[in-house]
Scaffold this active site. Sequence first.
Site: not given
Ligand code: ADP
Ligand code: F6P
Length: 322
Positions: A15, A76, A107, A129, A131, A133, A175
Amino acid sequence: MAKEVKTIGVLTSGGDSPGMNAAIRGVVRTGLFRNLKVKGIRRGFAGLLNEEIIDMNRKSVSEIIQHGGTILYTARCEEFKELEYQKKAADICRKHGIDGVVVIGGDGSYRGAGALSEQGINTVGLPGTIDLDIACTDYTIGFDTAVNTAMEAIDKIRDTSTSHERCSIIEVMGRNAGYIALWCGIANGAEDVLLPEYYQGDEQQIIDHILANKKKKKSHHIIINAEGIGHSTSMSRRIEAATGIETRATILGYMQRGGMPTCRDRVFASVMGSMAADLLADGKTNRVVCYRDGKFVDMDLTEALNMKKEFWEEQYKICKIL
Ligand code: ADP
Ligand code: F6P
């Protein structure tokens, strides 16, 4: 021995959050200052796999510090969780001469950065982020802007709730974490704050609180509900039926992710971006930049991912007292 780094890349993933542009600018300009070539990778890991790689210079990051969103776009990318694609991404980096990558995201994105470093590409993660978090850091890029946006919106809803003597449930993002909700709970003086970390689903307690406040002639009742709990609209119907008080739900949604970053987000993101470029220039890998105990520091990415974030119990207590 640390390998010599000549070219670095920067990407935003997951995000978006206000301040990401300031972080990109910090990476690019510090990288250039350290005599590195700097490339922008568009659309996160998905864009890396599609070789969406552009050259960056000082001018590429002009006029962006004041804007929300990310000039590099974000995405993503589920397939990046698989080893086959992580190897492919590392090969693409090598093909483009990219020795190190700054990954700005949450993360999940850190896990992607870790995977890339295992494939021999140096990486540094920055906490991007809204969040808040991420366990290793007390600050994440965009939280300050998002929470101010939510606070201002809740103030406005409070005005109309008072005029109509209504109850309002306002759902904020985060989230599975309740940081935006808790901060707004304190900053907006909400009557109730529902946090995923604590809420047990006891609606009767909320209903009793609303009725008790009505008796005290309170003219509104503001409930801040965290996205991790959700169901604000159905909750408002049940509360209205049980209390006889008109109840409205507002889901603030994506407005919290956009807009002009606050001064704090611009400055902190700039510092973190600059530190990330320095770490790569110094040949470091698998690191994250954090803000801990009032200082900007870096630490091992794997260690950072194994940390557990403690929730602010004290602040929650204060929120309830106030
Ligand atoms: P955020 O980075 O905000 O926590 P996501 O959890 O959606 O958001 O992760 C973003 C991107 O990071 C995922 O779409 C993927 O490309 C990569 N990613 C997430 N988890 C993993 C993982 N366990 N191993 C490798 N890449 C990952
Ligand atoms: O991680 C940022 C965030 O805006 C969260 O607060 C929310 O749950 C999520 O992303 C929404 O993601 P998406 O853009 O995929 O709807």
